[in-house]
Design an enzyme around this catalytic site. Sequence first.
Site, PDB file in Angstrom:
ATOM      1  N   SER A 198       0.829  -1.412  -0.046  1.00 40.58           N
ATOM      2  CA  SER A 198      -0.063   0.052   0.156  1.00 40.58           C
ATOM      3  C   SER A 198       0.704   1.248  -0.180  1.00 40.58           C
ATOM      4  CB  SER A 198      -1.060   0.108   0.988  1.00 40.58           C
ATOM      5  OG  SER A 198      -2.104   0.774   1.055  1.00 40.58           O
ATOM      6  N   ASP A 226       0.169  -4.295  -4.180  1.00 44.02           N
ATOM      7  CA  ASP A 226      -1.081  -3.309  -4.255  1.00 44.02           C
ATOM      8  C   ASP A 226      -1.009  -1.720  -3.778  1.00 44.02           C
ATOM      9  OD1 ASP A 226      -3.619  -3.384  -5.176  1.00 44.02           O
ATOM     10  OD2 ASP A 226      -4.623  -3.049  -3.429  1.00 44.02           O
ATOM     11  N   HIS A 311      -7.386  -5.650  -0.864  1.00 45.00           N
ATOM     12  CA  HIS A 311      -6.231  -4.933  -0.675  1.00 45.00           C
ATOM     13  C   HIS A 311      -5.036  -5.752  -0.059  1.00 45.00           C
ATOM     14  CE1 HIS A 311      -3.964  -1.189  -0.658  1.00 45.00           C
ATOM     15  NE2 HIS A 311      -3.955  -1.012   0.455  1.00 45.00           N
TER      16      HIS A 311
END
Length: 539
Positions: A198, A226, A311
């Site tokens: 992230s 991601d 996610h």
Amino acid sequence: MHLVNGTGLLLPTFMLLSNYKEESLVTRYPDMNEEYRADPNNPACYGVYGCFPITPPWTDERRPIALYPESPAKVNVRFPVFNQRTRAYPKFINLDDPDYLHEVGINPSGRIYILTHGFLESGKAKWIERMVNLLLDQDVDGTATCIVIDWGGGSSPPYNQASANVRLVGAIAAHMIHLIAEEFRFKNLDNVHMIGHSLGAHLSGYTGYYLQKDFNLKLGRITGMDPAELAFTETNPIVRLDVTDAKFVDIVHSDATPFVPKIGLGLYEPIGHLDFYPNGGFNQPGCDQSLRKRKDGLWISNMFQFFSCSHGRSIEFYIESIRDKCPFTAITCESYEQFLAGDCFDCDRDGHMCFRFGFNSYNTYRSLKEANQLIGNREIQAFFITGPGEPYCRTHYKVLIKISDTEESVIHGGEIGIFHLNIYGSKGEHSDKMAFTKDAELYEPGRNYTRVLAGTSVGKPRKITLSWEYNTSFLNPLTWRILNSPRVYIEYIILQSLEYRSKIRLCPHYNKPVTENVDSLFTQENCRHYPVPLETVIS
């Protein structure tokens, strides 16, 4: 991210709105006695780590409000070091004490993995512990070192502040890596592999950028799991992770909805040398469970886990790829829809290439580079399918079903329903039952129907059992069966395995239709009744 009753926008919207408070326009410096309102002409500077402006491209239509990073004292970055002998009680790197660096347990002759978390997390995240142990376990030489970048002091809301803090953390991490390179006299950083999730993915990009800018060093590899979408999509490459930040950049996209910005938590656009899109890159299977209140009453925490499931799947997939028990094969294609339709299923045909996903992806990439099959640094997007839970790795099959055009089949006409199939290997192993389509479809005589499916591995495929689920509807006359029982006449099935690169033709017992809820066996031996060369039916 899974969409349920229109709530798919809830979490990203909540994160976005949390940044528009008046207090978000003010940057606090805990080590100073005053507050500074964000001034584009007065960048925040933090000594050796440099200055951090908020002028374009740091502020644009994608980032209407950009904040300065908080001070190093507030962010409080820590670097615990793990190796084969030290896993429970690590020592910490002290940037002010170069001599102590030789005492923390870094083996300069082995690989160095640097892991970092994202928003709302710290270096104590469970996934980091799992990944550290797996990376150390798979290192047969016992020389690997894992360093965690713990920036939990700067990862709290508001989101815009955390996304600003990773700029500073990246610069601090660059100084840490440079210190290691200097003290151990590294010739290069080829053995250094950064892995971030992230916001941590973009943090890794900033680290790579500052290593080049300030120290003329280039990371060997960055893996972005991601990478965060909010405030990073379609921005200038300097703002986000990109291919220039390391010699090899591989990306896992797991929560990025194409063509619809700000629905997924992750980026959809390709930003690495090699971008993987498991299950198309969004709405991961198994993430559609109902939202239930936890027994401990932490409903908000449970809600966050629900909406961030896709996610976080990038982490789960990557962790499983480290174990190296399943090939996790992905293939390049123009789109996920074309991949599912079977348009991209030959590894060395029509420009399509196969890659190992995850931890071992660079081995495939390097082999293709050395074979001159990869020219330049063009974007490479590869797709594959996973299961809904552990183990996630699956074997891919391209299945072509040819509906017979015999007189009997034509007279009977089309049928609406769903095929279910099991694939058997040479030693009797069989896959889980796979639905040929998600919903009922019309199958007409003389036509071919092709899908790409994924199931558990059976070795090299040898035969198939096929069953038919009939769907009748009072409103649809095509589904009425008054005089004849539901049946489908299939001439043959072409079964292709991506992982084993095999292709076989399978046929039913002579002129025997597939009937409702009965398993019909398709074998190569039965095809003696249909003396058509395999190449003919495939072309």
